[in-house]
Design an enzyme around this catalytic site. Structure first.
Site, short mmCIF file in Angstrom:
data_model
loop_
_atom_site.label_atom_id
_atom_site.label_comp_id
_atom_site.label_asym_id
_atom_site.label_seq_id
_atom_site.Cartn_x
_atom_site.Cartn_y
_atom_site.Cartn_z
N GLU A 177 0.81 -1.22 0.00
CA GLU A 177 0.00 0.00 0.00
C GLU A 177 0.84 1.27 0.00
O GLU A 177 1.24 1.77 1.06
CB GLU A 177 -0.92 0.02 1.24
CG GLU A 177 -1.79 1.27 1.28
CD GLU A 177 -2.76 1.33 2.46
OE1 GLU A 177 -2.73 0.41 3.30
OE2 GLU A 177 -3.52 2.30 2.55
N LYS A 219 -2.34 -1.95 -3.22
CA LYS A 219 -3.42 -1.14 -2.64
C LYS A 219 -3.04 0.34 -2.79
O LYS A 219 -2.42 0.93 -1.90
CB LYS A 219 -3.61 -1.51 -1.16
CG LYS A 219 -4.62 -0.63 -0.45
CD LYS A 219 -5.07 -1.23 0.86
CE LYS A 219 -5.94 -0.26 1.62
NZ LYS A 219 -6.68 -0.88 2.72
P1 13P Z 1 -9.31 4.10 3.82
O1 13P Z 1 -10.13 3.38 2.76
O2 13P Z 1 -10.14 4.71 4.91
O3 13P Z 1 -8.29 5.00 3.21
O4 13P Z 1 -8.53 2.95 4.60
C1 13P Z 1 -7.87 2.01 3.90
C2 13P Z 1 -6.66 1.61 4.64
O5 13P Z 1 -6.50 0.47 5.00
C3 13P Z 1 -5.63 2.63 4.90
O6 13P Z 1 -4.45 2.01 5.32
#
Ligand code: 13P
Length: 345
Positions: A177, A219
């Site tokens: 991510e 992500k």
């Molecule tokens: P959000 O969809 O609220 O951005 O959260 C996703 C997430 O896991 C952030 O690390």
């Protein structure tokens, strides 16, 4: 390392119509969410709230996996059933957040680097024993005056790749991510530039560190204007720029992309995800474009619940409804009128 097993799990997480719920808020973040509904962040309240989401009947029609926080993966439900078992019994794959949050980068204090690599392999192995099948690590890239710097992008990409390699070693699918923050008044073009640089460096590091790309999920944030920008880009432009940026930056071996919602409103995140899938169908892309929303799936049920046992059924309906709409968007089949039809659980 059993790459086939990793690929099978990654593909199950982005199975048609399905995506991930991120319910892995750290102590500080869940407190902020609870503050917004005037509920105290106690261990029992956190358990009750999350158990309510996990026990929503039918949620697994739309939700393939749920990312847990360290506290939750060890917690039992109110009746003593381990929450991990509650998920598995629903046909939902348990995952775990493994990063330890962010710290300022030395020499560039307005930028952040993610911590948590020390002792990570042993932690991953323990989580695998507790039932996790995938892991998440969040890196944060901030857009502002003179930032992001190459240094910030490189430090974060390097750590993401180290974490991803260790996760695969422990048999967990890494959810990689690199979040380019929505905060600021920047244009969509600046977000495009920062996203492209971040994704290219992230994949360069993943390849250099021997990560099997067919056994990970990405992500990312969507390519959007900043949340304080004067003329924010339309969903059509968000879709066009996001698809273009990703086509340039992401190898085809990847099983899927699961977007975060990043502080967009529930509806905004859904509309943009829908537009991205419609655009992807026109352009043709090799990946599933799905979701791994935290706030985008939880805003409505959190508000409906408001800490009251009497609201649990209404909150479950709100969660089911939001998950259903997000699933429709993930297939490019969302229409705004669906916002009004609240389905029975
Ligand atoms: P959000 O969809 O609220 O951005 O959260 C996703 C997430 O896991 C952030 O690390």
């Amino acid at each position: 390392m059993d790459i086939q097993k990793l690929t099978t799990t990654a593909q199950a997480l982005v199975a048609p119509g399905k995506g991930i719920l991120a319910a892995d808020e750290s102590g500080g973040t869940i407190k902020r969410r609870f503050d917004s509904i005037n509920v105290e962040s106690t261990e029992d309240n956190r358990r009750d709230y999350r158990e309510m989401l996990f026990r929503t009947k039918g949620a697994s029609e739309f939700i393939s996996g749920i990312i847990l926080f360290d506290e939750t993966i060890r917690q039992n439900g109110a009746d003593g059933t381990p929450l991990v078992k509650v998920l598995v019994d629903q046909g939902i794959i348990p995952g775990i957040k493994v990063d330890k949050g962010t710290q300022p980068i030395p020499g560039s204090p307005t930028e952040l680097m993610t911590e948590g690599l020390d002792g990570l392999l042993a932690r991953l192995q323990e989580y695998a024993e507790l039932g996790a099948r995938f892991a998440k690590w969040r890196a944060v890239i901030t857009i502002g005056d003179g930032i992001p710097t190459d240094r910030c992008i490189e430090i974060n990409a390097h750590a993401l790749a180290r974490y991803a390699a260790l996760s695969q070693e422990a048999g967990l699918v890494p959810i990689v991510e690199p979040e380019v923050l929505l905060d600021g008044d920047h244009t969509i073009d600046r977000c495009f530039e920062a996203s492209e640089a971040t994704l290219k460096e992230t994949f360069a590091q993943l390849v250099r560190q021997g990560v099997a790309l067919d056994g990970i999920l990405l992500k990312p944030s969507m390519v959007t204007s900043g949340n304080k920008a004067a003329n924010r880009a339309s969903p059509g432009e968000v879709a066009e720029k996001t698809v273009e940026c990703f086509r340039r930056s992401i190898p085809a071996a990847l099983p899927g992309v699961v977007f975060l919602s990043g502080g967009q409103g529930d509806e905004e995140a859904t509309v943009n995800l829908n537009a991205i899938n419609q655009r992807a169908a026109v352009v043709g892309v090799p990946w599933q474009y799905s979701f791994s929303f935290g706030r985008g799936l939880q805003g409505a049920p959190l508000k409906a619940w408001s800490g009251q046992a009497a609201n649990v059924e209404r909150a479950k309906q709100a969660f089911y409804h939001r998950a259903k709409l997000t699933s429709a968007a993930r297939q490019g089949k969302y229409v705004p009128s669906m916002e009004k039809e609240l389905s029975a659980v």
